[in-house]
Scaffold this motif. Structure first.
Motif, PDB file in Angstrom:
ATOM      1  N   LEU A 444       7.174  -0.186   1.297  1.00 47.54           N
ATOM      2  CA  LEU A 444       6.688   0.243   2.616  1.00 47.54           C
ATOM      3  C   LEU A 444       5.754  -0.783   3.249  1.00 47.54           C
ATOM      4  N   GLU A 447       7.099  -2.793   6.114  1.00 49.71           N
ATOM      5  CA  GLU A 447       7.213  -2.101   7.405  1.00 49.71           C
ATOM      6  C   GLU A 447       5.903  -2.159   8.189  1.00 49.71           C
ATOM      7  N   HIS A 448       4.802  -2.266   7.479  1.00 48.36           N
ATOM      8  CA  HIS A 448       3.490  -2.351   8.124  1.00 48.36           C
ATOM      9  C   HIS A 448       3.064  -3.799   8.344  1.00 48.36           C
TER      10      HIS A 448
END
Length: 689
Positions: A444, A447-448
């Motif tokens: 994840l 994605e950031h």
């Protein structure tokens, strides 16, 4: 016709304001007089220039200032007085209203350099550095030459805005107008060059000064300290003392960055400096000294100094509290932490984000999740640090599901997790065995827009290793885009010890001996792997290598807080006045434990002693002594909190579970990895640590 000292719409607002503040606090006799007098022209005595000037020189509160200003505006003689204009500007700036001061400044028709100096200072004192520099530039364009009062303020503005280029130009101007011997200007130049990391220039200015004061030296000390040149910062302090100048609280504040993770000699030097000014009622030296202890892994000393401060009658402020709370957490001084929290409530020091985050962190380190969560829930404003501290608290207590849930709530609140937040949630997944969830969070990060750093890779290695996926963890390391760090290989070696994987353990140990050849813990881990496998010859080899290199084991230390005092115990410690009682209590406990089936885990104990001696060696581990001491000195039913500087060994883990069952106590132990909450014979970690 002279222009008024205030634009007309604001004049009307000021007059309206005066009507609302007729009952303002009367802080001075002169101000009382002002409040009793009706406004000029309404039927009372007029104000005099002297009365107004004295009132303004006393820096009245904002309500009084507005009322006085409104009365000045309706008096033609006072309104046109330039001296009162200057005093109004200063008074508004002192009340934190530099923009109102600017209105007064703009309405003055016949300006001179004094008005510009006051306006520049008004902006600087309110940290509006860009605005101050704009006034300085307009001063030149209007034909006003700066003087010896202008330059110090403008240089402070350059320093505050990191405008080195303009600062250098001003330095040249100072030399051209012959003010390069002015101590106040030179002090500001030293501070500017130091802050902008032009330390050679800062030193040159100091060396060429005909006279210096403590401020001069403090400025250079701060420059060196902020640039990480710690030895030179301390050297400046010694030069200052050699020049017969006494360091003050500002010296300590300037020096503070230089004594983070530094040598014991440097800490001792700052302590000596503090001792010489300890009778000073200023909080600054106390706050700095506490910070020095905290930043050099000396939490016991920090807590003791805080207690001394209270004995001397000094009231801590928000800075003191936010500084000492981490130390309370480090030694699990929950009782003292709660008293500090009560003080915060009593003194109405909240809301204060820094302080509240420190409270959460303290409760988290003490294993007081309910209290920490209460502080978190009551916060009016939370930042990423607040969420991360709480996520970490749940993670280290083995409540990975709660940590993951909180991470999602943080995202839903609109805050984007930062790099540290991802470290916390990955570590939480590791402690709870949530492998798939942990890998999801690792992916994840992309994605950031957060590139994984070595700390994140270490968490994943730990995640896989704890779950027994040793080979997968090793493959993961070989695919890293950067060189694996000591922490990465350390996580793998720890997993190899748990799962007795000698082959991969040797690979990890080989890398660690290259990266940290003096770190005793890695030799001990490898030795334990060999011991569990019964390869005692290899254990002897490891021990011989350590002896030849002069490497000694880090002594295990366990801390326990009783009645606001922290007590420390070493393995086999007999230095405590209650030692006989402590060992007697422990003997009784061990007897009861054996009745419940306890057998000491001697697999990793010294192999060259008899089995009975091995048991004796295990019995006197530091956490067992600390628990026995706490049982003797606390009321039945009270929770016992222990902090240990090393990982809890397998034997102590089994023993403490039984101790909790026998005594009916909740025993919370925080080691280097996590919290273990023992209750009724069960540990919160589920034997997964």
């Amino acid at each position: 016709m002279r222009r008024k000292l205030f634009p007309f719409p604001l004049m009307k607002a000021a007059v309206r304001t005066s009507r609302h503040f007729s009952g303002a606090q009367r802080i001075r006799n002169l101000v009382q007089c002002l409040h009793r007098e009706p406004a000029p022209g309404v039927g009372g005595a007029s104000l005099t220039e002297d009365t107004c000037g004295k009132t303004l020189d006393g820096f009245p509160d904002l309500a009084t200032l507005r009322k006085l200003h409104s009365r000045i505006l309706v008096d033609h003689n006072l309104r046109s007085n330039p001296s009162l204009g200057i005093k109004l500007m200063r008074a508004y700036a002192a009340c934190g209203r530099p923009r109102v001061a600017r209105h007064v400044f703009d309405e003055i028709a016949d300006k001179n350099v004094v008005f510009f100096n006051v306006m520049i200072r008004s902006y600087v004192n309110n940290r509006l550095h860009r605005e101050a520099l704009a006034v300085y530039r307009s001063m030149w364009s209007l034909g006003f030459a700066p003087d010896h009062y202008t330059f110090p303020c403008v240089l402070k503005a350059c320093s505050g805005s990191d405008d080195l280029r303009l600062g250098v130009q001003i330095h040249g101007c100072v030399v051209r107008v012959g003010l390069d011997s002015n101590r106040f200007i030179n002090n500001c130049l030293v501070a500017l060059y130091g802050k902008c990391r032009r330390l050679k220039d800062a030193r040159q200015v100091l060396d060429e000064m005909p006279e210096r004061d403590v401020v001069t030296w403090n400025s250079l000390v701060a420059g060196y300290a902020q640039s990480g040149r710690f030895d030179e910062a301390l050297g400046c302090c010694r030069e200052m003392e050699a020049a017969k100048m006494k360091p003050d609280s500002s010296t300590m504040a300037s020096l503070s960055p230089a004594v983070t993770n530094t040598s014991q000699d440097n800490v001792s030097y700052v302590k000596d400096m503090f001792t010489k000014m300890a009778n000073n009622k200023s909080l600054v030296p106390w706050n700095v000294m506490i910070s020095v202890y905290v930043n050099n892994s000396m939490p016991n000393e920090a807590v003791d100094l805080f207690s001394q401060m209270e004995v001397q009658g000094l009231e801590p402020d928000a800075v003191t509290i936010s500084t000492v709370l981490p130390a309370c957490g480090d030694v699990s001084a929950a009782s003292l932490g709660r008293k500090i929290h009560d003080y915060v409530v009593r003194k109405a020091l909240r809301p204060n984000l820094l302080l509240e985050n420190a409270l959460i962190d303290m409760y988290a380190k003490c294993g007081c999740l309910i209290e920490g969560r209460k502080v978190f829930d009551e916060m009016q404003v939370r930042d990423v640090v607040s969420w991360t501290s709480m996520i970490s608290a749940y993670g280290r207590s083995g409540q990975g599901d709660q940590a993951v849930k909180l991470f999602s709530q943080m995202q839903e609140s609109g805050l984007n997790p930062d790099s540290i937040a991802f470290v916390s949630v990955l570590a939480a997944c590791s402690h709870a065995g949530l492998v798939d969830k942990g890998m999801y969070y690792f992916d994840l990060m992309a994605e950031h827009g957060i590139p994984p750093m070595v700390e994140h890779y270490a968490c994943v290695v730990d995640l896989l290793g704890r779950a027994g996926r040793i080979d997968q963890a090793y493959r993961f390391i070989t695919q890293m885009p950067m060189e694996p760090s000591e922490r990465v290989w350390g996580a793998l070696l720890s997993a190899c010890r748990v799962y007795s994987n000698i082959d991969v353990g040797l690979l990890a140990a080989d890398q660690l001996f290259k990266l940290a050849p003096e770190q005793s813990g890695y030799y001990v881990l490898l030795s334990n792997i060999y011991a569990k496998a019964g390869r005692w010859q290899n254990v002897d080899i490891i021990r011989s290598i350590m002896m030849s290199k002069g490497i000694t084991k880090v002594p295990a230390i366990s801390n326990v807080e009783i009645d606001d005092r922290v007590y420390s115990f070493l393995a086999g410690d007999q230095s405590h006045p209650q030692s006989k009682k402590i060992y007697k209590e422990l003997d009784v406990l061990v007897g009861k434990m054996k009745e419940l089936g306890y057998t000491p885990e001697t697999d990793s104990a010294l192999h060259d002693v008899e089995e009975e001696d091995k048991e004796g060696h295990l019995v006197v581990h530091s956490e067992k002594l600390a628990i026995s001491f706490a049982l003797l000195n606390t009321k039945p039913g009270m929770t016992i909190r222990i902090t240990k500087n090393l990982r809890v060994c397998g034997d102590c883990h089994v023993a403490i579970k039984l101790m909790s069952k026998i005594t009916g106590r909740e025993i919370i132990v925080r080691d280097t990895n996590r919290f273990h909450r023992f209750s009724d014979g069960i540990c919160s970690c589920g034997d997964y640590w």
